[in-house]
Scaffold this active site. Sequence first.
Site, mmCIF file in Angstrom:
data_model
loop_
_atom_site.group_PDB
_atom_site.id
_atom_site.type_symbol
_atom_site.label_atom_id
_atom_site.label_comp_id
_atom_site.label_asym_id
_atom_site.label_seq_id
_atom_site.Cartn_x
_atom_site.Cartn_y
_atom_site.Cartn_z
ATOM 1 N N CYS A 2 -43.741 -22.601 113.976
ATOM 2 C CA CYS A 2 -43.621 -21.623 113.323
ATOM 3 C C CYS A 2 -42.180 -20.504 114.045
ATOM 4 C CB CYS A 2 -44.723 -20.301 113.524
ATOM 5 S SG CYS A 2 -46.128 -21.026 113.033
ATOM 6 N N ARG A 27 -38.325 -22.987 110.256
ATOM 7 C CA ARG A 27 -39.602 -23.474 111.152
ATOM 8 C C ARG A 27 -40.690 -23.394 110.540
ATOM 9 N NH1 ARG A 27 -37.702 -23.183 116.473
ATOM 10 N NH2 ARG A 27 -39.728 -23.160 117.067
ATOM 11 N N TRP A 74 -46.029 -21.907 109.492
ATOM 12 C CA TRP A 74 -46.289 -23.338 109.129
ATOM 13 C C TRP A 74 -47.702 -23.472 109.445
ATOM 14 C CZ3 TRP A 74 -47.485 -28.152 111.321
ATOM 15 C CH2 TRP A 74 -47.131 -29.310 110.338
ATOM 16 N N ASN A 98 -46.144 -19.486 118.422
ATOM 17 C CA ASN A 98 -46.049 -20.828 117.811
ATOM 18 C C ASN A 98 -46.529 -21.735 118.817
ATOM 19 O OD1 ASN A 98 -44.228 -22.758 116.769
ATOM 20 N ND2 ASN A 98 -42.689 -22.573 118.489
ATOM 21 N N GLY A 99 -47.189 -22.556 117.820
ATOM 22 C CA GLY A 99 -47.825 -23.790 118.898
ATOM 23 C C GLY A 99 -49.256 -23.928 118.629
ATOM 24 N N GLU A 477 -35.024 -44.641 105.091
ATOM 25 C CA GLU A 477 -34.417 -43.283 104.960
ATOM 26 C C GLU A 477 -34.643 -42.923 103.442
ATOM 27 O OE1 GLU A 477 -34.399 -40.770 106.791
ATOM 28 O OE2 GLU A 477 -32.627 -39.477 105.783
ATOM 29 N N LYS A 481 -36.399 -39.636 102.055
ATOM 30 C CA LYS A 481 -35.785 -38.414 101.474
ATOM 31 C C LYS A 481 -36.444 -38.018 99.990
ATOM 32 C CE LYS A 481 -34.090 -36.986 103.616
ATOM 33 N NZ LYS A 481 -33.698 -37.139 105.280
ATOM 34 N N GLU A 484 -39.899 -36.742 100.311
ATOM 35 C CA GLU A 484 -39.817 -35.356 100.895
ATOM 36 C C GLU A 484 -39.780 -34.189 99.808
ATOM 37 O OE1 GLU A 484 -36.897 -35.519 104.270
ATOM 38 O OE2 GLU A 484 -38.492 -34.420 105.330
ATOM 39 N N HIS A 500 -44.590 -61.029 100.642
ATOM 40 C CA HIS A 500 -45.571 -60.963 101.603
ATOM 41 C C HIS A 500 -46.836 -59.895 101.384
ATOM 42 C CE1 HIS A 500 -43.911 -63.987 104.205
ATOM 43 N NE2 HIS A 500 -42.738 -63.230 104.208
ATOM 44 N N LYS A 600 -38.744 -27.375 108.910
ATOM 45 C CA LYS A 600 -37.439 -28.101 109.594
ATOM 46 C C LYS A 600 -37.677 -28.579 110.873
ATOM 47 C CE LYS A 600 -33.098 -29.284 109.278
ATOM 48 N NZ LYS A 600 -32.820 -30.384 108.724
HETATM 49 O O1 M6R Z 1 -35.213 -32.279 114.650
HETATM 50 P P1 M6R Z 1 -35.667 -33.620 114.555
HETATM 51 O O2 M6R Z 1 -34.401 -34.665 114.234
HETATM 52 O O3 M6R Z 1 -36.191 -34.215 116.025
HETATM 53 O O4 M6R Z 1 -36.844 -33.683 113.562
HETATM 54 C C1 M6R Z 1 -37.455 -35.001 113.258
HETATM 55 C C2 M6R Z 1 -38.119 -35.129 111.763
HETATM 56 O O5 M6R Z 1 -38.890 -34.369 111.877
HETATM 57 C C3 M6R Z 1 -37.044 -34.888 110.663
HETATM 58 O O6 M6R Z 1 -36.214 -35.938 110.772
HETATM 59 C C4 M6R Z 1 -37.805 -35.074 109.456
HETATM 60 O O7 M6R Z 1 -38.170 -36.398 109.164
HETATM 61 C C5 M6R Z 1 -36.854 -34.645 108.332
HETATM 62 N N1 M6R Z 1 -37.363 -33.776 107.296
HETATM 63 C C6 M6R Z 1 -36.436 -35.785 107.434
HETATM 64 O O8 M6R Z 1 -35.647 -35.361 106.601
#
Ligand code: M6R
Length: 605
Positions: A2, A27, A74, A98-99, A477, A481, A484, A500, A600
Amino acid sequence: MCGIVGILGTHEVAPILVEALRRLEYRGYDSAGIATVNDGVLDRRRAVGKLVNLSDLLVHEPLAGKSGIGHTRWATHGAPSTVNAHPHQSGPVAVVHNGIIENFRELRAELAGYGLTPSSETDTETVAMLAQHYLSEGCSPIEAANRTLDRLHGAFALVFLFQGEGDLMVAARKGSPLAIGHGDGEMYVGSDAIALAPLTDRITYLDEGDRAVITRSSVEIRDAEGRLANRAMKQIHMDAARIDKAGYKHFMAKEIAEQPTVLADALRGYLEDDRISLPGEELDFTKVERLTLVACGTAFYACLTAKYWFEQLARMPVEVDVASEFRYREPPITPGTVALFVSQSGETADTLAALRYCRDKADKIVSVVNVAESSIARESDLALPIHAGVEVGVASTKAFTCQLNVLLLLALKAAVDRGHMTQEALSETLSALRALPGILNAAMARSDDIERVARQIAEARDVLFLGRGLMYPLALEGALKLKEISYIHAEAYASGELKHGPIALIDKTVPVVVLAPRDALFDKSVSNMQEVMARGGKVLLITDAAGAAEAGQDVWQTIVLPAVPSVLSPLLYAIPAQLLAYHTAIAKGTDVDQPRNLAKSVTVE
Ligand code: M6R
């Protein structure tokens, strides 16, 4: 995870708190709230959903006061709802957190014995309740906060605000970052310096275990042992671009488009003529026997790509793992190991914990980060900046390519140090790398073609991504993307692995995105593609002109990119993967920059 903020100000703080929360929305963004002390009275406003809902609420129900705390959430404990939103208040105490408070159930049970019952499902409310209990026993606010903090297990950044105390905040850091900002007659606290950017550039970072008693004219910091601690105040140079879309519809679109520029800038930070020069301390790869690469999400896929580079170019043994598994596997770290952590935010809890696991075991801790002042950067022996600039979109784009850039430079340096690459070969690769920003621009020009395909991909329920060699991490990746931001189920496989098992998924409703430049593995990729098409699968092939010419007639759609030396292909092929996800999400009408359920920066385990 958060975002939290606190202000002891000289003006009305509600609008300033909301503005700071806007910069912390990366966050978390499922609810938000603020609390203020006005004429000694503690009061709060909270709203579920995006920050705009809190702003709207404050129009109808304003909150006066020159001191206050704020939070953007969050959810961890308890669904996103107004009642679970922070600040949590118990009588004369309000807290933002936060935590995770791991022992909140035991504490709740104890507090029930004192007649205190929670009104939310959160762990955080217990903190406010406990502080209220200590106040009722006659403690001063500072004592109550300290006694409360002594009882908490888990990871947290916390800020306390008290009724009747318009010139006091108590802040604590244990496992989650916290920065104190120094103003003129004002003091601030925030999850990061960016939250405080328009207010001050004078920042003191709390160390692990620190507690701070903050008034408008003073900050007293004590370390985990309760000793007075002198933490340096730094002048932070903030990137104002954070909240500016620069005319783009979404931050993600802006950040995709920025890649050629930021990559060119990043290269300048690492190259001296035809020599790779690391900022800060040099790293001598002749002394490194093994590399352990650890990260999460997109950063993990950057590490997976780097494994191919380090192994192929520098003949260096590389282990790579996701941080959340690495740490609990308790892997033996042998002498000669350099542990390398990749993180955009530099605050990802899993990655930070993995770093700490390696602290006394590895020869050296190196990190590749975007946020120079982050915990991961500060706890590394050598922190290598990726120079991506502030990334706001939750889906990581430019940070990925900039991570790849630094990892490739490291692999090239390792190759030269270890005698597996001549200076001539290095110069050739570096000149191709210098030309890459222009080529990325050419790839951006495929955006309209990709948009057309994306409209059809948006109809799919499932999408598969395939890649071989360096394109395998890219396939992963691309799938990440897409899921997400478009919420379409997407999976990636190494092309050769399809037969397989996953091939059972293929039918005409499942688009299969094949990432395959015309390289040494292309023929094998084509065979795997044929296997898909023979079963009615629709192939979207992303390749270069030579690949397109050789791929055959039955490919459903082809996106043609410029040809680049094979070693650079991950940086180039990231662009269509990102654009495909972006345009698909737009076609589906999802929230591109703040997709559901995500944040994020993930500062909880
Ligand atoms: O800040 P970071 O690079 O450590 O974050 C790692 C992941 O949480 C981050 O890459 C996440 O997978 C992204 N939302 C991907 O788009």
